[in-house]
Design a protein around this motif. Structure first.
Motif, PDB file in Angstrom:
ATOM      1  N   THR A  53     116.644 -18.181  31.329  1.00  0.00           N
ATOM      2  CA  THR A  53     116.240 -16.718  32.071  1.00  0.00           C
ATOM      3  C   THR A  53     116.016 -15.917  30.697  1.00  0.00           C
ATOM      4  O   THR A  53     115.579 -15.166  31.624  1.00  0.00           O
ATOM      5  N   PRO A 101     117.421 -19.921  39.648  1.00  0.00           N
ATOM      6  CA  PRO A 101     116.172 -19.167  38.441  1.00  0.00           C
ATOM      7  C   PRO A 101     114.953 -19.986  37.617  1.00  0.00           C
ATOM      8  O   PRO A 101     114.745 -18.763  37.227  1.00  0.00           O
ATOM      9  N   LEU A 102     115.462 -21.037  37.012  1.00  0.00           N
ATOM     10  CA  LEU A 102     114.025 -21.466  36.153  1.00  0.00           C
ATOM     11  C   LEU A 102     112.901 -21.621  36.541  1.00  0.00           C
ATOM     12  O   LEU A 102     111.867 -20.987  36.831  1.00  0.00           O
ATOM     13  N   ILE A 121     111.519 -18.294  37.344  1.00  0.00           N
ATOM     14  CA  ILE A 121     110.586 -17.429  36.097  1.00  0.00           C
ATOM     15  C   ILE A 121     109.383 -18.700  36.414  1.00  0.00           C
ATOM     16  O   ILE A 121     108.512 -17.510  35.029  1.00  0.00           O
TER      17      ILE A 121
END
Length: 558
Positions: A444, A495-496, A499
């Motif tokens: 991240t 979190p990915l 992104i």
């Protein structure tokens, strides 16, 4: 008959007082052999009968000494008498002289050969090799002067004893005699091999040492591996072996014990630090001798220790290597240890742990074995003109129980490597709990920094060029080893996903708060690698998107 005339005068009352030996070479079913042996027994003489058919290796020597190959052939010590007829025709004075010779004179070196008693030969070899070893051991006990050993006259005697092993009769040995004989021979052969070849240091050297160093015993070749796993363990596969030492048609299989004897592991010394001390064993009371060796071994804290606070039992690696010999399960292994340890505080502590249940066996030598493995890797790399970078070497311990914390270090030369919570394996951060939170955080951070730089130059890029940059980001960062993330909870991979959402906004130059669903729909035809914002959920979609991105990237590069 002469024997009737001398029966009262020459009858020997106590055979144990006889120093010499009467040797009779015979074959089963021979009437002349039977008559000769019966006549000698009437005189009370200690007759050593040798079946010449069974011991064919002695036929040539007997023929040279006697001048013929017929049987029986009779010797009083080293004096040749002849066959049965010659014995019957001896006059009283000659016979009396021969009887006195056997009674008062020990067997001379040039006496006719006989099959050696296995226990006597092994015990003599064991004592002689120990004397050689101790006489030439350095004061600090770490090195042996091998050159001085080979110059010693005792070494020549030992080699002569080793040659006698080929005349040992193995099939007639009892279980107790086999145990004592082969334990002594194994320990002697290890030291003999070290004296001749040096101590093996690498894994490959140890493999060759234990599979090639051998003695010729009873007409058959026995390596260290054959003795330990073939004979003493009842023909079981050894550590890292795929096959049993003896096949069904192997003549050595007849020598093997019918059942494995776990106590041998506390008598055999392979030269490793954790091995038991070297002793000499005799067939008489061998079971108690082995039990005493096991008890002494378990009294040592390096071999057996209990951590009552953690409810752990730390055992020598011997118990791990040969776990099947001690029952095959942790419970049976610990019960075996309890039955064979002497009265002590350890036994009381073990009894309490076994009664409470849920005992965690541990191996205190893990760090030592990892250090040895790392040392072998370092040596291999040096041989191939490479160098192990200790500054980038990391140790990660993944426990079977997350509640157990392993705190140990490994040693390589003067460098010490301590265990860490995470370790990096090209591009992937693996943690000791395997939840990959550190990997997600690392990915991240790097992706956020790259997207920040792309957004700064976005006004100068076309939409197509931006797609190429973002797809490169997905391939090199988000898709890299993403199969490891399959099955993780959504909170870990969120979190990915954020992104990926941010990447879609950068492609279309949308603000940070813009809704991403219309953007992904728009990307269905232009950038397949970014079309599915749920690909973190299942392994199948993970691989699918990686394939799509790769295909798109190859197309753009043409």
């Amino acid at each position: 008959m002469i024997f009737q005339h001398l029966k009262g005068a020459l009858m020997v009352e106590n055979k144990s007082n006889m120093k010499g030996r009467v040797t009779v070479y015979s074959v089963p079913g021979c009437p002349h052999c039977t008559q000769a042996k019966a006549a000698l027994k009437k005189l009370g003489l200690p007759v050593c009968e040798v079946d010449i058919n069974k011991h064919r290796e002695l036929q040539t020597k007997v023929k040279r000494l006697a001048g013929c190959s017929s049987v029986p052939q009779i010797f009083f010590n080293n004096v040749y008498v002849g066959n049965n007829e010659d014995l019957q025709n001896l006059d009283p004075q000659q016979l009396e002289h021969l009887v006195l010779l056997v009674r008062e004179e020990p067997v001379p070196p040039d006496a006719p050969p006989v099959p050696e008693r296995a226990s006597d030969v092994s015990e003599a070899m064991r004592n002689l090799i120990l004397k050689l070893y101790s006489d030439h051991l350095s004061e600090d006990g770490k090195t042996v002067d091998y050159k001085a050993v080979r110059r010693s006259p005792y070494y020549e005697q030992y080699c002569e004893l080793a040659v006698q092993l080929q005349r040992v009769e193995l099939l007639s040995l009892s279980r107790e005699e086999k145990l004592a004989f082969f334990i002594n021979i194994y320990n002697a052969l290890v030291i003999h091999g070290n004296l001749r070849l040096g101590f093996p240091k690498t894994l490959w050297q140890r493999y060759r040492f234990f599979n090639y160093v051998s003695y010729l015993i009873g007409g058959e070749v026995f390596t260290l591996q054959d003795i330990e796993n073939g004979v003493l363990r009842g023909n079981r596969r050894g550590t890292a072996q795929f096959l049993k030492p003896f096949s069904k048609n192997d003549p050595r299989l007849r020598v093997a014990l019918h059942d494995v004897e776990p106590l041998i592991h506390f008598a055999l010394n392979c030269g490793a630090k954790g091995c038991p001390p070297i002793r000499t064993y005799t067939p008489q009371d061998i079971n108690n001798q082995l039990r005493a060796a096991a008890e002494a071994f378990l009294e040592n804290d390096d071999s057996f220790m209990i951590d009552s606070m953690r409810r752990e039992v730390k055992l020598s690696p011997i118990f791990k290597w040969y776990k099947a010999d001690f029952g095959g399960t942790d419970e049976k292994l610990l019960n075996w240890v309890f039955d064979h340890i002497g009265p002590s505080q350890k036994k009381l502590s073990l009894k309490a742990l076994l009664s409470a249940g849920n005992v965690k066996p541990d191996d205190p030598t893990v760090s030592a074995r990892i250090s040895a493995c790392l040392s072998d890797i370092s040596l291999w790399m040096k041989d191939h003109h490479l160098q192990l970078n200790l500054a980038k070497t990391e140790l990660l311990v993944i426990p079977s129980d997350p509640k157990i914390h392993h705190n140990f270090s490994i040693q390589l030369g003067s460098s010490t490597i301590t265990s860490s919570r995470t370790a990096r394996n090209p591009g992937v951060v693996i943690d000791d709990q395997l939840n990959f939170t550190d990997q997600v955080a690392s990915t991240t951070r790097s992706c956020r920094f790259i997207l920040y730089n792309i957004r700064k130059i976005r006004p100068f890029l076309s939409e197509h060029a931006t797609q190429v940059l973002v797809q490169a980001l997905v391939l090199s960062r988000l898709d890299y080893c993403n199969a490891l993330l399959a099955g993780l909870p959504a909170c870990t991979t969120k979190p990915l996903q954020m992104i990926q959402n941010a990447a879609a906004r950068v492609v279309f130059n949308e603000p940070k708060r813009a809704h991403v669903t219309p953007l992904f729909i728009k990307l269905q035809h232009s950038a397949p690698g970014l079309q599915d914002h749920h690909w973190f959920g299942t392994p199948l979609s993970s691989f699918t998107n990686a394939d799509l991105c790769t295909s798109q990237m190859l197309t753009l590069c043409k």
